[in-house]
Scaffold this motif. Structure first.
Motif, PDB file in Angstrom:
ATOM      1  N   MET A 170       0.814  -1.207   0.000  1.00 33.75           N
ATOM      2  CA  MET A 170       0.000   0.000   0.000  1.00 33.75           C
ATOM      3  C   MET A 170       0.852   1.265   0.000  1.00 33.75           C
ATOM      4  O   MET A 170       0.321   2.374   0.021  1.00 33.75           O
ATOM      5  N   GLY A 171       2.172   1.121  -0.013  1.00 27.21           N
ATOM      6  CA  GLY A 171       3.068   2.275   0.021  1.00 27.21           C
ATOM      7  C   GLY A 171       4.081   2.141   1.140  1.00 27.21           C
ATOM      8  O   GLY A 171       4.035   1.201   1.942  1.00 27.21           O
ATOM      9  N   ASP A 172       5.013   3.072   1.212  1.00 27.84           N
ATOM     10  CA  ASP A 172       6.038   3.042   2.250  1.00 27.84           C
ATOM     11  C   ASP A 172       5.425   3.411   3.599  1.00 27.84           C
ATOM     12  O   ASP A 172       4.769   4.443   3.743  1.00 27.84           O
ATOM     13  N   LEU A 173       5.682   2.567   4.591  1.00 23.69           N
ATOM     14  CA  LEU A 173       5.126   2.760   5.929  1.00 23.69           C
ATOM     15  C   LEU A 173       6.225   3.274   6.854  1.00 23.69           C
ATOM     16  O   LEU A 173       7.290   2.660   6.963  1.00 23.69           O
ATOM     17  N   THR A 174       5.959   4.390   7.509  1.00 23.39           N
ATOM     18  CA  THR A 174       6.959   5.020   8.367  1.00 23.39           C
ATOM     19  C   THR A 174       6.396   5.280   9.752  1.00 23.39           C
ATOM     20  O   THR A 174       5.282   5.788   9.899  1.00 23.39           O
ATOM     21  N   ASP A 176      -4.722  -6.627  11.567  1.00 20.57           N
ATOM     22  CA  ASP A 176      -4.101  -5.563  10.789  1.00 20.57           C
ATOM     23  C   ASP A 176      -3.434  -6.175   9.560  1.00 20.57           C
ATOM     24  O   ASP A 176      -2.771  -7.214   9.656  1.00 20.57           O
ATOM     25  N   ARG A 177      -3.622  -5.525   8.438  1.00 23.19           N
ATOM     26  CA  ARG A 177      -3.069  -6.017   7.174  1.00 23.19           C
ATOM     27  C   ARG A 177      -1.556  -5.890   7.127  1.00 23.19           C
ATOM     28  O   ARG A 177      -0.877  -6.627   6.401  1.00 23.19           O
ATOM     29  N   LEU A 178      -1.011  -4.949   7.901  1.00 25.05           N
ATOM     30  CA  LEU A 178       0.423  -4.653   7.837  1.00 25.05           C
ATOM     31  C   LEU A 178       1.147  -5.300   9.008  1.00 25.05           C
ATOM     32  O   LEU A 178       1.026  -4.874  10.162  1.00 25.05           O
ATOM     33  N   GLY A 179       1.921  -6.337   8.707  1.00 29.74           N
ATOM     34  CA  GLY A 179       2.669  -7.029   9.745  1.00 29.74           C
ATOM     35  C   GLY A 179       3.641  -6.119  10.464  1.00 29.74           C
ATOM     36  O   GLY A 179       3.955  -6.335  11.644  1.00 29.74           O
ATOM     37  N   LEU A 199     -15.065  -3.290  16.075  1.00 28.13           N
ATOM     38  CA  LEU A 199     -14.653  -1.880  16.089  1.00 28.13           C
ATOM     39  C   LEU A 199     -13.686  -1.669  14.938  1.00 28.13           C
ATOM     40  O   LEU A 199     -12.633  -2.309  14.884  1.00 28.13           O
ATOM     41  N   LEU A 200     -14.020  -0.768  14.029  1.00 27.62           N
ATOM     42  CA  LEU A 200     -13.235  -0.599  12.808  1.00 27.62           C
ATOM     43  C   LEU A 200     -12.646   0.799  12.699  1.00 27.62           C
ATOM     44  O   LEU A 200     -13.370   1.800  12.741  1.00 27.62           O
ATOM     45  N   ASP A 201     -11.322   0.848  12.520  1.00 28.01           N
ATOM     46  CA  ASP A 201     -10.617   2.109  12.280  1.00 28.01           C
ATOM     47  C   ASP A 201      -9.456   1.826  11.336  1.00 28.01           C
ATOM     48  O   ASP A 201      -8.332   1.574  11.772  1.00 28.01           O
ATOM     49  N   VAL A 202      -9.755   1.842  10.047  1.00 26.99           N
ATOM     50  CA  VAL A 202      -8.725   1.618   9.022  1.00 26.99           C
ATOM     51  C   VAL A 202      -8.695   2.779   8.037  1.00 26.99           C
ATOM     52  O   VAL A 202      -7.666   3.421   7.847  1.00 26.99           O
ATOM     53  N   ASP A 203      -9.833   3.063   7.419  1.00 30.71           N
ATOM     54  CA  ASP A 203      -9.898   4.108   6.402  1.00 30.71           C
ATOM     55  C   ASP A 203     -10.134   5.479   7.023  1.00 30.71           C
ATOM     56  O   ASP A 203     -10.542   5.609   8.178  1.00 30.71           O
ATOM     57  N   HIS A 204      -9.904   6.527   6.226  1.00 27.41           N
ATOM     58  CA  HIS A 204     -10.168   7.874   6.709  1.00 27.41           C
ATOM     59  C   HIS A 204     -11.658   8.074   6.979  1.00 27.41           C
ATOM     60  O   HIS A 204     -12.042   8.756   7.927  1.00 27.41           O
ATOM     61  N   SER A 205     -12.491   7.473   6.128  1.00 25.50           N
ATOM     62  CA  SER A 205     -13.937   7.583   6.283  1.00 25.50           C
ATOM     63  C   SER A 205     -14.590   6.616   5.295  1.00 25.50           C
ATOM     64  O   SER A 205     -13.902   6.031   4.444  1.00 25.50           O
ATOM     65  N   PRO A 206     -15.912   6.422   5.374  1.00 25.39           N
ATOM     66  CA  PRO A 206     -16.566   5.542   4.402  1.00 25.39           C
ATOM     67  C   PRO A 206     -16.358   5.979   2.960  1.00 25.39           C
ATOM     68  O   PRO A 206     -16.373   5.139   2.048  1.00 25.39           O
ATOM     69  N   ARG A 207     -16.146   7.262   2.715  1.00 24.02           N
ATOM     70  CA  ARG A 207     -15.941   7.749   1.349  1.00 24.02           C
ATOM     71  C   ARG A 207     -14.475   7.840   0.950  1.00 24.02           C
ATOM     72  O   ARG A 207     -14.162   7.933  -0.237  1.00 24.02           O
ATOM     73  N   HIS A 208     -13.579   7.861   1.920  1.00 26.97           N
ATOM     74  CA  HIS A 208     -12.159   8.058   1.651  1.00 26.97           C
ATOM     75  C   HIS A 208     -11.374   6.879   2.203  1.00 26.97           C
ATOM     76  O   HIS A 208     -11.008   6.848   3.378  1.00 26.97           O
ATOM     77  N   GLN A 209     -11.156   5.898   1.318  1.00 28.22           N
ATOM     78  CA  GLN A 209     -10.493   4.660   1.728  1.00 28.22           C
ATOM     79  C   GLN A 209      -8.994   4.700   1.414  1.00 28.22           C
ATOM     80  O   GLN A 209      -8.568   5.341   0.450  1.00 28.22           O
ATOM     81  N   LEU A 210      -8.227   3.986   2.222  1.00 29.88           N
ATOM     82  CA  LEU A 210      -6.795   3.841   1.942  1.00 29.88           C
ATOM     83  C   LEU A 210      -6.561   2.967   0.723  1.00 29.88           C
ATOM     84  O   LEU A 210      -5.561   3.115   0.031  1.00 29.88           O
ATOM     85  N   ASP A 211      -7.473   2.049   0.467  1.00 31.97           N
ATOM     86  CA  ASP A 211      -7.364   1.128  -0.662  1.00 31.97           C
ATOM     87  C   ASP A 211      -8.756   1.008  -1.293  1.00 31.97           C
ATOM     88  O   ASP A 211      -9.739   0.781  -0.585  1.00 31.97           O
ATOM     89  N   PRO A 212      -8.877   1.156  -2.612  1.00 38.21           N
ATOM     90  CA  PRO A 212     -10.201   1.077  -3.257  1.00 38.21           C
ATOM     91  C   PRO A 212     -10.929  -0.237  -2.996  1.00 38.21           C
ATOM     92  O   PRO A 212     -12.161  -0.280  -3.056  1.00 38.21           O
TER      93      PRO A 212
END
Length: 235
Positions: A15-19, A96-99, A148-161
């Protein structure tokens, strides 16, 4: 001299570089922890009120004891730790998707790590939460008293389509299969309450509510807010 910024970890991901970095924040006079994915800021320990309220509001709507809770999205760990502070919780699973994020906590790099990892009720799983929700419930996973879900910015603005389908009625029905009758789904959003998403939520769940959670913003000197949606399974 203490460095203004310290990079604690950097890893490439699909999903991109994770820092993960730690920096001083003059506005509050303390160190804060931040996570970036590519050029996007995902989270900051400067703002944790709404993440904790995701657990508090979600679990306040759950009846009974001996609760089994699933958290989608580990991040800095504040939602998961807030859930563990509810004495009714007997088991907490965090996906979490990111190990790399799980690794940060296992290496005790974050303020919440010790409380999270040191609790015998906690299980951390590297997996795609959205794929897990699309699939039929697996043996030994659920059903849950609360998700309890907290992954995307919002229902309309997802980190991944690929996440978008969960926020429509069909995706919410798939998620509902993982809840006990009367169980609760709660969702964090960075946006104000969304009428379109509320319609989708009402098509599947009962007792839906969009809570606006305000918190002091020491950077702007004002008050910012997030939204926490809470809804009950019809069973």
């Amino acid at each position: 001299m203490i460095a203004r910024f310290e990079e604690l970890d950097w890893q490439p991901t699909p999903m991109g570089d994770l820092t993960l970095r730690r920096r001083s924040e003059p506005a509050v006079g303390e160190e804060i922890y931040e996570v970036k994915l590519g050029d996007e800021y995902l989270m900051s320990s400067l703002f944790t009120v709404a993440e904790e309220e995701l657990a508090n509001l979600g679990l306040a709507a759950v009846e009974g004891d001996e609760l089994s809770v699933l958290v989608g999205g580990l991040g800095l760990g504040y939602t998961a730790v807030a859930a563990l502070r509810d004495e009714r919780v007997r088991a907490l699973v965090v996906i979490d998707r990111l190990g790399a994020v799980i690794d940060w906590h296992e290496r005790m790099l974050l303020p919440a790590s010790a409380e999270l990892v040191g609790d015998a009720r906690t299980t951390l799983i590297e997996d795609d939460f959205f794929a897990v929700m699309r699939a039929a419930p697996a043996r030994g996973r659920g059903p849950y008293s609360a998700i309890l879900l907290d992954v995307d910015h919002s229902p309309r603005h997802q980190l991944d389509p690929s996440h978008a389908d969960l926020y429509a009625a069909a995706g919410l029905r798939a998620l509902d299969r993982h809840l006990v009758a009367g169980g609760v789904f709660a969702l964090w959003s960075d946006d104000p309450p969304d009428d379109r998403f509320t319609i989708e939520l009402n098509a599947v769940f009962d007792d839906t509510a969009a809570h606006v959670v305000g918190f002091d913003n020491p950077v702007t000197g004002g008050v910012s807010s997030n939204t926490v949606y809470v809804a009950r399974s019809r069973g």
